[in-house]
Design an enzyme around this catalytic site. Structure first.
Site, PDB file in Angstrom:
ATOM      1  N   CYS A  24      11.641   9.863  11.046  1.00 22.33           N
ATOM      2  CA  CYS A  24      11.301   9.347  12.370  1.00 22.33           C
ATOM      3  C   CYS A  24      12.509   9.448  13.290  1.00 22.33           C
ATOM      4  CB  CYS A  24      10.816   7.903  12.270  1.00 22.33           C
ATOM      5  SG  CYS A  24      11.931   6.802  11.402  1.00 22.33           S
ATOM      6  N   GLU A  54       5.213  13.945  18.170  1.00 18.49           N
ATOM      7  CA  GLU A  54       6.060  14.025  16.977  1.00 18.49           C
ATOM      8  C   GLU A  54       5.375  14.917  15.943  1.00 18.49           C
ATOM      9  OE1 GLU A  54       8.446  10.942  14.099  1.00 18.49           O
ATOM     10  OE2 GLU A  54       6.297  10.618  14.359  1.00 18.49           O
ATOM     11  N   GLU A 107       7.272   0.134  12.778  1.00 22.00           N
ATOM     12  CA  GLU A 107       8.353   1.118  12.946  1.00 22.00           C
ATOM     13  C   GLU A 107       7.680   2.474  12.964  1.00 22.00           C
ATOM     14  OE1 GLU A 107      10.543   4.018  12.517  1.00 22.00           O
ATOM     15  OE2 GLU A 107      10.840   3.385  10.433  1.00 22.00           O
ATOM     16  N   LYS A 140       0.873  -1.171   0.000  1.00 27.39           N
ATOM     17  CA  LYS A 140       0.000   0.000   0.000  1.00 27.39           C
ATOM     18  C   LYS A 140       0.907   1.216   0.000  1.00 27.39           C
ATOM     19  CE  LYS A 140      -1.937   3.001   2.000  1.00 27.39           C
ATOM     20  NZ  LYS A 140      -1.940   4.487   1.729  1.00 27.39           N
TER      21      LYS A 140
END
Length: 483
Positions: free
Chosen positions: A285, A380, A251, A176
């Site tokens: 990240c 974040e 992750e 995807k």
């Protein structure tokens, strides 16, 4: 490279429109203009892709792993030969410079070659038995069909980190693609087909997460799921996978500490802090979004860091330092978070606003004077925004570094061997660095985190083989009477 005006799914080796006929508009981050429309897939499209992968997978699994590796080598060679073309695709979809786009292609090629070589090293073990005449050994077997869901920040690297370990282990794949970087994924699927990968083995579906990503996770014929993205979405996918006892690798995000001690080389630390916080427009990240400074050098570092930040050039030329963020929604979220922080007393030392030009350019931003539990510390933002914290000692710096529920990467700058190693031992992170940046993992290194940064799995590196394969124990028994 011209991005096509329309883009469909890649299923069974063919370009296929979404069954419902819907489309999603994709905008150029550097200009804000409409770039293309992509297939808006749903559960029926995902089912088509899974069926194609499931049909192709047994033949691929029966192909010796060494031969599977040879196909991956061919894919890597084609990607390398067309690095300018693929780099231009990455640049056009993300708003990065072509130099950055091509550099990302190089990392993806390295990943492909590493896992191609693992076809010669899908090692098992021999294990002594307590029973006479019995030998135990383990072998790796494919998981089956792998459902891969990726982010848009480093699109071809993200494809490579998941696709190549999944393939070398003998799986069929449904990817995807990130809706903001769809053509990068489809380009790779077309080249893989050209390289000799069987049709249907690698399928790409486009669409929104809730409409195409979630059906991939819950599909009964998908055996393993790997997701890279936000903690919020990771939680949702874990909730979907859990009742099905489905293997899933997550992750997720990070609020990564970049610690500078009083004995550090400040100029070097400033250089790495700027790269950690602002390169790739802060869309990592592993970005250094929390800069923790020893009290003795706080003011000196701050002055140097603000000056270095204000000297950065925004744009998508090869001479620029950072480009736009990926879409208007992300930009709006960042600006709103900064305003909320300011309302609570935070001070913006640099940036704090969007650049006055078309596209989604966020000024590189430094913030100070906020609480340890404020939103700006705990959330974040995934953009070029970093915050300064004051530490009174090494122990206090470690305490601050461990002061969020995330645990992805961490870095310390110090001339002390003892401090460096002790920090790596005590900080809660999956990746630790001494005297460089919070980012920079390579294809042969395990990457992942703990807490809100992931569920303990690691990709890539040889540890990724554990995600995409299943261990089978085989017991061989010898009957002495038959000798």
């Amino acid at each position: 490279m011209t991005i096509p005006g329309t883009l469909d799914n890649h299923i069974g080796g063919k370009e296929v429109a979404a069954r419902g006929g819907g489309r999603i508009e994709k905008f150029d981050p550097a200009t804000g203009e409409l770039q293309s429309t992509i297939a808006r897939s749903g559960a029926a499209d995902v089912d088509d892709a899974v069926k194609a992968a499931k049909a192709a997978q047994p033949g691929w699994a029966a192909t010796p792993a060494v031969q599977r590796g040879q196909v991956l080598h061919t894919i890597a060679n084609l990607m390398e030969a067309r690095a300018d073309e693929l780099g231009a695709v990455v640049a056009a979809e993300t708003g990065k410079s072509r130099k950055e786009g091509k550099g990302e292609v190089g990392a993806a090629v390295q990943c492909a070659r590493f896992f191609a070589g693992e076809g010669q090293r899908l090692f098992g073990r021999t294990i002594p038995s307590g029973t006479p005449g019995k030998l135990n050994l383990t072998v790796r077997t494919p998981a089956g069909v792998a459902g891969l869901i990726i982010a848009a920040n480093t699109p071809i690297a993200n494809v490579a980190w998941k696709l190549f370990p999944a393939l070398i282990c003998g799986n069929g794949v449904v990817l995807k693609a990130a809706e903001d970087t769809p053509f990068t994924a489809s380009w790779t699927a077309r080249v893989a087909l050209e390289a000799g990968l069987p049709a249907g083995l690698f399928n790409v579906v486009h669409g929104l997460g809730a409409e195409a990503g979630e059906p991939l996770v819950v599909h009964d014929e998908v055996d393993v799921v790997s997701f890279t993205g936000s903690t919020r979405v990771g939680r949702r996918l874990a909730e979907l996978a859990g009742p099905r006892l489905k293997k899933i690798s997550l992750e997720l995000g990070g609020k990564n500490p970049f610690v500078v001690m009083d004995d550090a080389d400040l100029d070097k630390a400033v250089r790495w802090a700027a790269l950690s916080a602002f390169s790739n427009a802060g869309q990592r990240c592993a970005a250094g979004s929390r800069i923790i400074l020893h009290d003795a050098i706080f003011d000196a570092f701050k002055a140097k860091f603000v000056a270095a930040t204000e000297a950065l050039k925004l744009g998508n030329a090869d001479t620029d330092d950072l480009g736009p963020v990926i879409n208007a929604r992300q930009l709006g979220n960042m600006l709103a978070a900064i305003e909320r922080a300011k309302e609570k007393g935070a001070v913006v030392l640099a940036g704090g606003s969007r650049m006055d030009r078309p596209g989604y350019f966020m000024m590189p931003t430094i913030i100070e004077n906020f609480g340890p539990d404020d939103e700006i510390t705990e959330t974040e933002l995934f953009g070029p925004i970093t915050c300064l914290y004051r530490a009174t000692s090494f122990d206090h710096a470690v305490e601050l570094a461990n002061g969020t529920p995330f645990g992805l990467t961490a870095c310390i700058h110090t001339r002390s061997f003892d401090r460096g190693l002790l920090f790596c031992e005590r900080v809660r992170a999956g990746v630790t660095v001494i005297n460089a940046g919070t980012h920079g993992s390579e294809a042969h290194m395990p990457f992942g985190g703990r807490g809100l940064s992931g569920n303990g799995s690691r990709e890539p590196g040889t540890e990724a083989l554990d995600v995409y394969s299943e261990l089978k124990n085989i017991a061989l028994n010898v009957d002495p009477a038959q000798t």
